[in-house]
Design a protein around this motif. Structure first.
Motif, mmCIF file in Angstrom:
data_model
loop_
_atom_site.group_PDB
_atom_site.id
_atom_site.type_symbol
_atom_site.label_atom_id
_atom_site.label_comp_id
_atom_site.label_asym_id
_atom_site.label_seq_id
_atom_site.Cartn_x
_atom_site.Cartn_y
_atom_site.Cartn_z
ATOM 1 N N ARG A 62 3.224 -6.730 8.796
ATOM 2 C CA ARG A 62 2.746 -7.999 7.834
ATOM 3 C C ARG A 62 3.427 -9.300 8.714
ATOM 4 O O ARG A 62 4.320 -9.442 9.163
ATOM 5 N N GLY A 79 1.517 -17.997 6.728
ATOM 6 C CA GLY A 79 0.013 -17.820 6.502
ATOM 7 C C GLY A 79 -0.463 -19.028 6.678
ATOM 8 O O GLY A 79 -0.206 -20.182 7.450
ATOM 9 N N TYR A 81 -2.966 -15.926 5.476
ATOM 10 C CA TYR A 81 -3.127 -14.810 5.805
ATOM 11 C C TYR A 81 -3.991 -14.018 4.797
ATOM 12 O O TYR A 81 -4.098 -14.330 3.450
ATOM 13 N N THR A 82 -4.788 -12.919 5.279
ATOM 14 C CA THR A 82 -5.442 -11.908 4.176
ATOM 15 C C THR A 82 -4.358 -11.003 3.530
ATOM 16 O O THR A 82 -3.703 -10.017 4.262
ATOM 17 N N GLN A 83 -4.641 -11.254 2.250
ATOM 18 C CA GLN A 83 -3.696 -10.056 1.511
ATOM 19 C C GLN A 83 -4.096 -8.498 1.899
ATOM 20 O O GLN A 83 -5.356 -8.304 1.920
ATOM 21 N N TYR A 84 -3.138 -7.837 2.038
ATOM 22 C CA TYR A 84 -3.374 -6.475 2.361
ATOM 23 C C TYR A 84 -4.111 -5.756 1.306
ATOM 24 O O TYR A 84 -3.945 -5.886 0.039
ATOM 25 N N THR A 86 -7.216 -6.489 0.353
ATOM 26 C CA THR A 86 -8.142 -7.231 -0.333
ATOM 27 C C THR A 86 -8.698 -8.205 0.692
ATOM 28 O O THR A 86 -8.478 -8.461 1.820
ATOM 29 N N ASP A 87 -9.766 -9.240 0.209
ATOM 30 C CA ASP A 87 -10.287 -10.150 1.012
ATOM 31 C C ASP A 87 -9.590 -11.596 0.506
ATOM 32 O O ASP A 87 -10.122 -12.564 0.895
ATOM 33 N N ARG A 88 -8.585 -11.527 -0.148
ATOM 34 C CA ARG A 88 -7.922 -12.689 -0.665
ATOM 35 C C ARG A 88 -6.871 -13.454 0.192
ATOM 36 O O ARG A 88 -6.133 -12.810 0.842
ATOM 37 N N ARG A 89 -7.160 -14.637 0.557
ATOM 38 C CA ARG A 89 -6.233 -15.404 1.613
ATOM 39 C C ARG A 89 -5.073 -16.114 0.893
ATOM 40 O O ARG A 89 -5.269 -16.735 -0.249
#
Length: 428
Positions: A62, A79, A81-84, A86-89
């Motif tokens: 990470r 960041g 960055y993309t949350q693990y 998910t597609d959420r930044r």
């Protein structure tokens, strides 16, 4: 707060980092986010609200894990960055927690969803035409932006807004480096905005002037016609003395009266239009244009005056709690109170919740006026019983030849805010 509340000895022995402070800190934020603590020794990741890492989750992979290896940095943003999983930044604020002997125990983290940053920029820009953007200067990349399509032609440098007419072709870009992180906040105003404003200003200035020139030209033409008619009447009267007297004089009087009536209507329309440009549509008192014009007139006459800057305390909270319609009613009632206590010719609304006054009184009389104004505002009752409205004010006297009077009044206003608001201070 969270870092100071951690029990480092308990953490070093493998204990939990979650305390009641986590729940309080989480409730402060309105949007969805998570608080985490990564235990370096056990590799365990605690979170609030609880989040169970899925299979395949490797903390070493990470982005925030690198802070453990950066000896020269104790805390920073990571960041986006993309949350693990998910597609959420997201952006993550990370703080390394060290034991008393200096060895790292783990990482304390708080997520900030990138869509929350985007929404904050959109709220800040509102309905204004332009682009508001946030960039990571260290990595030279965009974090969030409102209307990013307008930023394609930017070179990454500020556009000089003082260069002659450059804003008509390139627009204006201004940036501000944030002191607590390697980011820059920028605003870009496109050139078509300035062209539109220029056209509107020219229309406001040139059209009345052209109309006035047209009226003057028609008046001169009418005068020449009257002179010719008078010469003809004199010649006719000389040729036929005593015949049909008064006919031409009656016709000429009717013509002149009609022309004067037309000019009078044009003058009334012009004055009404000019006055409307100086009145604030919401409160009915004078606006920022009138404020600037009257300051200039007082300075030009070498007449000393006192400037009072007035802010409504916590007005954003009033709007957020009770709605903008209620906020507009608050502004109208404050405008009425200013008109009653300080006099209509002396009060102005110069911004959203910002008011001002230009007074010719002495200090003692001004203090009495401001005290009565505060008493009236404090005594007002609102439909929303829990709403409380108060004013913070800054006063700068002796405006004669003082180019810094506005800045001095603004400094006094901020002293009032720092002193707890609902008061006023005189500039030193």
């Amino acid at each position: 707060m969270l870092g100071n509340s951690l029990d480092k000895e308990l953490l070093a022995s493998g204990g939990s980092a979650i305390t009641s402070s986590w729940r309080a800190a989480h409730r402060i934020k309105m949007d969805e986010h998570f608080l985490y603590f990564y235990h370096l020794g056990s590799g365990r990741l605690e979170s609030y609200p609880q989040w169970v890492p899925p299979l395949g989750f490797e903390p070493e992979q990470r982005p925030w894990f690198g802070l453990l290896e950066d000896e020269g940095k104790q805390q920073g943003w990571v960041g986006p960055y993309t949350q693990y999983g998910t597609d959420r930044r997201v952006l993550t604020l990370v703080r390394r927690i060290d034991a008393p002997d200096g060895h790292p125990i783990g990482l304390l983290m708080a997520d900030l969803p990138l869509d929350g940053v985007q929404q904050s920029l959109e709220r800040a820009l509102g309905s204004q035409v332009g682009s508001l953007y946030l960039t990571d200067t260290r990595r030279n990349r965009m974090i969030a932006a409102v209307h990013p399509e307008w930023l394609q032609n930017l070179t990454g440098q500020e556009i000089d807004c003082e260069e002659t007419l450059s804003w008509l072709y390139h627009g204006v870009a201004l940036t501000h480096r944030l002191p607590y992180v390697d980011w820059e906040l920028g605003i870009y105003l496109p050139p078509h905005l300035f062209r539109q404003v220029l056209i509107e200003v020219l229309a406001l200035v040139l059209l009345p002037a052209l109309l006035l020139l047209l009226v003057v030209g028609l008046g001169l033409r009418s005068l020449l016609r009257i002179f010719k008619m008078e010469i003809g009447l004199v010649q006719e009267r000389l040729c036929s003395l005593g015949e049909r007297r008064g006919e031409h004089a009656h016709r000429e009087n009717w013509f002149v009266s009609k022309s004067l009536g037309t000019l009078e209507q044009l003058e009334i329309s012009y004055q009404e239009h000019k006055r409307a440009l100086r009145i604030d549509a919401l409160t009915g008192i004078f606006n920022r244009r009138a404020f600037d014009e009257d300051r200039f007139k007082l300075a030009k006459r070498n007449e000393p005056f006192t400037m009072v800057l007035i802010d409504v305390d916590h007005f954003k909270q009033i709007n957020d709690s009770f709605g903008h319609q209620f906020g507009d009613m608050v502004l109208r009632r404050i405008g009425d109170a200013l008109e009653r206590k300080l006099g209509f010719p002396h009060v102005y609304r110069i911004g959203g919740d910002e008011f001002a006054a230009l007074l010719l009184s002495g200090r003692q009389q001004i203090e009495e006026q401001l005290a009565k104004l505060q008493q009236e505002i404090q005594a007002q009752r609102w439909r929303e019983g829990e709403c409380r409205v108060s004013l913070s004010m800054g006063v700068a006297m002796n405006g004669l030849g003082d180019s810094q009077q506005f800045e001095r009044a603004d400094e006094a206003l901020y002293r009032s805010k720092a002193a707890g608001r609902d008061c006023w201070h005189f500039a030193e």
